[in-house]
Structure formats: C-alpha cells, structure tokens
Design an enzyme around this catalytic site. Structure first.
Site, PDB file in Angstrom:
ATOM      1  CB  SER A  56      45.031  40.682  40.090  1.00 40.87           C
ATOM      2  OG  SER A  56      45.143  40.581  38.469  1.00 40.87           O
ATOM      3  CB  THR A  57      41.588  43.553  36.949  1.00 41.51           C
ATOM      4  OG1 THR A  57      42.783  42.980  36.320  1.00 41.51           O
ATOM      5  CG2 THR A  57      41.203  44.827  36.572  1.00 41.51           C
ATOM      6  N   GLY A 108      37.473  41.168  35.036  1.00 35.85           N
ATOM      7  CA  GLY A 108      38.605  41.360  33.971  1.00 35.85           C
ATOM      8  C   GLY A 108      38.454  40.410  32.856  1.00 35.85           C
ATOM      9  CB  ALA A 109      39.008  39.669  29.868  1.00 31.91           C
ATOM     10  CD  GLU A 129      35.575  34.742  35.999  1.00 36.55           C
ATOM     11  OE1 GLU A 129      36.399  35.254  36.537  1.00 36.55           O
ATOM     12  OE2 GLU A 129      35.863  34.225  34.909  1.00 36.55           O
ATOM     13  CE  LYS A 147      45.625  40.574  31.293  1.00 36.39           C
ATOM     14  NZ  LYS A 147      44.637  40.702  32.402  1.00 36.39           N
TER      15      LYS A 147
HETATM   16  C1  5RP Z   1      39.305  34.672  36.224  1.00 32.52           C
HETATM   17  C2  5RP Z   1      39.413  35.387  35.189  1.00 32.52           C
HETATM   18  C3  5RP Z   1      39.892  36.759  35.097  1.00 32.52           C
HETATM   19  O1  5RP Z   1      39.294  37.960  35.094  1.00 32.52           O
HETATM   20  C4  5RP Z   1      41.198  36.851  34.005  1.00 32.52           C
HETATM   21  O2  5RP Z   1      42.128  35.661  34.479  1.00 32.52           O
HETATM   22  C5  5RP Z   1      42.014  38.087  34.334  1.00 32.52           C
HETATM   23  O3  5RP Z   1      42.830  38.314  35.642  1.00 32.52           O
HETATM   24  P1  5RP Z   1      43.471  39.298  36.263  1.00 32.52           P
HETATM   25  O4  5RP Z   1      42.780  40.489  36.452  1.00 32.52           O
HETATM   26  O5  5RP Z   1      44.258  38.878  37.277  1.00 32.52           O
HETATM   27  O6  5RP Z   1      44.608  39.633  34.843  1.00 32.52           O
HETATM   28  O7  5RP Z   1      38.839  35.286  34.151  1.00 32.52           O
HETATM   29  O8  5RP Z   1      38.656  33.426  36.125  1.00 32.52           O
END
Ligand code: 5RP
Length: 249
Positions: A56-57, A108-109, A129, A147
């Site tokens: 999403s990020t 993102g993470a 990734e 996070k």
């Molecule tokens: C996808 C990832 C994303 O970066 C991680 O899950 C964070 O997601 P979001 O931005 O939706 O919080 O590793 O495999």
C-alpha cells in the site's frame, strides 16, 4: 502555527467556535503513508530507471510518481501488481534483465529497526523485492512510524518456499524455534508471482537479523526469507505526527 503537529480539523474563524478551531485529529495510517510516499520523490533521480516495491505504501508512491513520470526513464517492478499500477500511470516498466544499474529502490516494510534491518513480504513479493533491491545503489524504505521496532519478529516472518518443500522446510523452521504457518486465502495457499508458497513464522526473537537471514536462506527448499538485513535500507522515511522523519544508516 500548526506545522509538524496534528492536522487541525475544519478551522473556524477566531472568536467563533474556538472549541472546534483547536480540535485536532491524528493523521490516519494512510495519510502517514501518503506523506512518506510524497517525500520519497526527493530521492528519485532524474532521467534514471528506478526500482519500485510492492504494497500500500509503494502504491501511494506510484500514485505520487504518476504526475511527475516525465522525470524518469521508467521503472523496474517488484511484482505483477506493481507493474500493472505503474503502467496504469503510463510509466514504462523495464525487465530487470535489461537493466544493469539502478540508482534507487523505493519500497515499504512490515518492520524496520533503527539500524535499517527489515522484515518484508507481507504482500508476498519478498523474492522479487530482494532481487530488484540488490541491483539498486540505494534502498529508500517508506513506512508509517508504527513499523519502527526495537527488535524484529513481532510481525510473522515470511519465508517463500518451493511448494513440494513446504513440509520439510516447516519442520526445519520449527526445529529452529519458529512456528511456521502456511499463508492461505479463501482456504487455498497464497501463491507468489513465482508460483511458490509462503510460510509465516511466528515466535522468533530476532536478535541477529543478518545471521538468521543467512541461516534460513540456507535451508533447502527456501526461495527467500523476508529478512532484509544483509542488504538493509540505506534511508528510512517514517511518517509520524511530527512529520516525516529521516533515518540514515
Ligand atoms: C510486500 C512488502 C511490503 O513492503 C510490506 O508488506 C509493507 O506493506 P504496506 O506498505 O502495505 O504496509 O514487503 O511484500
């Protein structure tokens, strides 16, 4: 006056309804993600191909990139979903095999430590990734401040496995102190873009992320572990109520 603090809700004129004027609400998690996504545009190098993550990020970042897409030559996507979103904005998507160097990878993470080690893979894109990030000179992590953790492992650690190796890998992960669980959706195993499955591992206290990354990656049948510690983030942009905080590692 309000810069850096909570966003005021519908300010009214002074002297009229002062109670409403000073009512504030915290930014939502999506607003924090949007703020870091916009801030990440400062790390986009003009005329270059950039790497783009998944989730999403990352989606907010792609949406922010759309209006300034003329700045870049194109992007390498870390998932089919990201490739589709990039294309929907008219951004050219390059095959990684055709790209030798990449100045920056933005993603993102699920968790990140103060030294830049991350858990990723909540969106099931961990392998691509990690591959795309490995080509980039700089990894810019964008995340809402929730996070940031002192120790990785509260978020279940994703481990992508070859489907026929699921059980044997699960037994090994259990011997190593984890509790693996097959990721499913609607009663079916979630399949990655690579046709593999994901074991989400709970119960781990990850004191040494670099060592655990090496150890889990060495299990036969594991495609990728969602620890990004050997090659962690170089920069983290974290969305907080005080604005976007930048950490450099
Ligand atoms: C996808 C990832 C994303 O970066 C991680 O899950 C964070 O997601 P979001 O931005 O939706 O919080 O590793 O495999």
């Amino acid at each position: 006056m309000f810069s850096g603090g909570p966003i005021p809700l519908a300010p009214q004129a002074f002297g009229y309804n002062r109670q409403h004027f000073f009512m504030t609400r915290p930014m939502t998690q999506d607003e924090l993600k949007q703020a870091v996504a916009r801030a990440a545009l400062d790390y986009v190098i003009d005329g270059e191909i950039i790497g783009v993550g998944t989730g999403s990020t990352a989606n907010f970042f792609i949406d922010a990139l759309g209006p300034v897409k003329h700045r870049i030559k194109g992007a390498v996507a870390s998932s089919d979903a990201t490739a589709a979103r990039l294309r929907s904005h008219g951004i050219e998507v390059f095959d990684l095999n055709a790209v030798e160097r990449m100045a920056v990878y933005i993603d993102g993470a699920d968790e990140i430590t103060a030294s830049g080690a991350m858990i990723k893979g909540g969106g099931a894109a961990l392998t691509r990734e990690k591959i795309v990030a490995s080509v980039a000179q700089k990894f810019v992590c964008i995340a809402d401040g929730s996070k940031l953790v002192t120790m990785l492992g509260a978020f279940p650690l994703p481990v992508e496995v070859i489907p026929m190796a699921r059980a044997v890998v699960a037994r090994k992960l259990t011997q190593l102190g984890g509790q693996p669980r097959l990721r499913t959706k609607d009663g079916q195993p979630v399949l990655t873009d690579n046709g593999c499955e994901i074991l989400d591992v709970t119960g781990l206290k990850i004191h040494d992320p670099k060592a655990l990354e090496v150890q889990f990656n060495a299990i036969v049948g594991v495609v990728t572990v969602g620890l990004f510690a050997q090659r962690g983030a170089d920069i983290a942009l974290l969305g907080t109520v005080d604005g976007v905080q930048t950490l450099k590692f």
